[in-house]
Structures are given as structure tokens and as C-alpha cells.
Design an enzyme around this catalytic site. Structure first.
Site, PDB file in Angstrom:
ATOM      1  N   TYR A 141      -5.154   8.067  -6.111  1.00  0.00           N
ATOM      2  CA  TYR A 141      -4.133   7.050  -5.702  1.00  0.00           C
ATOM      3  C   TYR A 141      -4.250   6.786  -4.311  1.00  0.00           C
ATOM      4  O   TYR A 141      -4.444   5.485  -4.105  1.00  0.00           O
ATOM      5  CB  TYR A 141      -2.601   7.962  -5.704  1.00  0.00           C
ATOM      6  CG  TYR A 141      -1.571   6.829  -5.140  1.00  0.00           C
ATOM      7  CD1 TYR A 141      -0.842   5.978  -6.230  1.00  0.00           C
ATOM      8  CD2 TYR A 141      -1.022   6.860  -3.752  1.00  0.00           C
ATOM      9  CE1 TYR A 141       0.089   5.026  -5.801  1.00  0.00           C
ATOM     10  CE2 TYR A 141      -0.093   6.006  -3.449  1.00  0.00           C
ATOM     11  CZ  TYR A 141       0.669   5.169  -4.355  1.00  0.00           C
ATOM     12  OH  TYR A 141       1.604   4.238  -4.189  1.00  0.00           O
ATOM     13  N   LYS A 188      -5.323   2.831  -2.490  1.00  0.00           N
ATOM     14  CA  LYS A 188      -4.651   1.961  -1.604  1.00  0.00           C
ATOM     15  C   LYS A 188      -5.393   1.956  -0.298  1.00  0.00           C
ATOM     16  O   LYS A 188      -5.296   1.093   0.469  1.00  0.00           O
ATOM     17  CB  LYS A 188      -3.532   3.004  -1.280  1.00  0.00           C
ATOM     18  CG  LYS A 188      -2.426   3.105  -2.187  1.00  0.00           C
ATOM     19  CD  LYS A 188      -1.864   1.757  -2.529  1.00  0.00           C
ATOM     20  CE  LYS A 188      -0.643   1.631  -3.658  1.00  0.00           C
ATOM     21  NZ  LYS A 188      -0.463   0.473  -4.092  1.00  0.00           N
ATOM     22  N   SER A 230       0.778  -1.132   0.115  1.00  0.00           N
ATOM     23  CA  SER A 230      -0.090  -0.057   0.077  1.00  0.00           C
ATOM     24  C   SER A 230       0.976   1.310   0.054  1.00  0.00           C
ATOM     25  O   SER A 230       1.921   1.295  -0.937  1.00  0.00           O
ATOM     26  CB  SER A 230      -0.961   0.060   1.319  1.00  0.00           C
ATOM     27  OG  SER A 230      -1.831   1.215   1.214  1.00  0.00           O
TER      28      SER A 230
END
Length: 280
Positions: A151, A155, A137
Site C-alpha cells: 500500500y 502511495k 495519498s
């Protein structure tokens, strides 16, 4: 995990953190199946470990290819002891700038691909009663800031899938490790590695600073990929593997600050929050 020789399956193994993980596992005596869209980039490493490294072509956004490669690896090796879902890329753009296509593509790469690969390899781990799943992650999996909304969203999704998965498979002897790196000296900021959404002038100040850091930051990141790989292996070999492993001083600082902020806000609004329960 035990001290015996293991079979590691590492996606995105040709560069950056993925390559460092592959190199560290090989140096520790394990066998590595390194996958990438261009597996020929592992030729130099294969020359050093011809009997314990196999390079396999795999696009983790291709569901049919995932199932085919997983089935082939299990048929030939009999097991995968450690799955490392590492393949990924940087995405920079304001929320408004990020297109639906960009967002969906990023979720395919960071969430749906790792989920399908995990489902393909999980049954043999469960039936065997051992194994480890490592999901790479970012400290951005717990927080976000201007330019990284897309983004960080992917994650965060990967982290919550992992946390629920850990609760489900721990009784079967399977470890789940969420790795939260800060900025490491990999190619994620390199030319052609980071994807930038088309710019909108309204976000020049907020997202502009993030774009500039990514565009000019390659080679200045404080994290050492080799040390990160060693820390990951150390966590897997520990008697009690942690659920989350932050890597890098910057990651620790960001996460501590974020947790403090969340706790302070929760305390500030606790009376209002608790006041929404039905009266006794």
C-alpha cells in the site's frame, strides 16, 4: 484557485473521503462530476443537487474508459478546474505474502489510473493557464510499517509523480496538492473494502497486529471526512497552496516522528555518506 464556480472531477465519489469532497464542493457552489464503478450510489446526492452533480461510471484501472470519459466530460463542460484522484482501497499483507498480481493491481488503481486520468485532463488546464490536481495519498506515502509495504509503495510512487509534476506545471498556473490523511472514519476498513493477502504464520506477530487493527478498526478512526474535505478546499483556495497537506493528528504525529528519524539517521552516517565523493 479563484472564488468562481468551478468544475470538479472526483473519482471514487460514492463513499468515504471522495463523497465528502464531492459534498463539500457542491455546498460551496461548484459543479461536480462524481465517478465510481457504481455511480447509482450517488442517487441521493443527485436529488439534492440535480443541476450541479453528475454521476459517471468509471473504472480507473480501465485505460480506454478513462480516455473516453475524460474526452466526453471536456466536450460537454469545456474544462475541469479541479481533478481529485481519490479512488483506492486498503491492502494488508507482509511483503512476502503479497503476490505479484496483488501488487500490480494496486499500482494500477493507485498510480497508473490516476496518472492516465491526469494526462487526459492536464492539456486543457495547461492551455487555459489554471487548474488543480489533488492526489489522495496517505501519511503512508512517506513511511511504512509491517503489513503496509505494498500500500505504502503505491502511495510513495504517487507522491513522487506528484512532486515532479508540480515542478513542471506550476509555471502554467496549475496547483498540485498531495493529501496525506491518517485514519478517517470512511469505509476503507469496512467489510469487503480492505483486501488481505493470504497469511503466512511467520508473520503472525508483526503483520498480525496490523491485520487486527484494520479488521476491528472500522468506526473507531479519529478523522472526520467532512473536516478533511473542507481542509482540502481551504488549501486549494489559499494564496499559496501547499504541496503536501497532512490530515489528522495521527498523520501529523507519524510524519513528524518519521522526519525526525530520517534526520537523525542521516546525521549519524553523514561522515560516511560524504566520504564517498571523489577526492579533490
Amino acid at each position: 484557485m479563484t472564488g468562481r464556480r468551478e468544475v470538479w472531477f472526483v473519482t471514487g465519489a460514492t463513499s468515504g473521503l471522495g463523497r465528502a469532497i464531492a459534498e463539500d464542493a457542491l455546498a460551496a457552489g461548484h459543479t461536480v462530476i462524481g465517478t465510481a464503478r457504481r455511480p447509482e450510489r450517488l442517487a441521493g446526492l443527485i436529488a439534492a443537487y440535480p443541476d450541479r452533480l453528475e454521476a459517471v461510471g468509471l473504472d480507473v484501472t480501465d485505460g480506454q474508459e478513462i480516455d473516453s470519459v475524460a474526452a466526453d466530460v471536456l466536450a460537454r463542460y469545456g474544462r475541469v478546474d479541479v481533478l481529485v484522484n481519490n479512488a483506492g482501497r486498503t491492502q494488508v499483507g507482509a511483503f512476502e505474502e503479497t503476490t505479484d498480481r496483488e501488487l500490480r493491481d494496486l499500482f494500477e488503481l493507485h498510480v497508473f489510473g490516476p496518472a492516465q486520468l491526469t494526462r487526459a485532463l492536464l492539456p486543457q488546464m495547461r492551455e487555459r493557464g489554471s487548474g488543480a490536481i489533488v492526489n489522495i495519498s496517505s501519511f503512508g506515502g512517506q513511511l511504512s510499517f509491517a503489513g503496509f509495504s505494498a500500500y505504502s509503495a503505491t502511495k510513495a510512487a504517487l507522491e513522487q509523480l506528484s512532486e515532479g509534476l508540480a515542478d513542471e506545471v506550476t509555471p502554467f498556473g496549475i496547483s498540485v496538492l498531495i493529501v496525506e490523511p491518517g485514519a478517517f472514519r470512511t469505509n476503507l476498513f469496512g467489510e469487503g473494502a480492505a483486501h488481505f493477502s493470504d497469511e503466512h504464520p511467520a508473520y503472525a506477530e508483526t503483520v498480525g497486529a496490523t491485520r487486527e487493527r484494520v479488521r476491528t478498526g472500522d468506526g473507531t478512526q479519529p478523522g472526520d471526512p467532512a473536516k478533511a474535505a473542507e481542509a482540502i478546499r481551504m488549501a486549494l483556495e489559499a494564496e499559496n497552496t501547499p504541496l503536501r497537506l497532512a490530515l489528522g493528528g495521527d498523520a501529523v504525529d507519524f510524519l513528524v516522528g518519521h522526519l525526525d528519524s530520517v534526520r537523525a539517521e542521516l546525521a549519524s552516517w553523514e561522515k560516511v555518506s560524504r566520504g564517498t565523493d571523489i577526492d579533490a
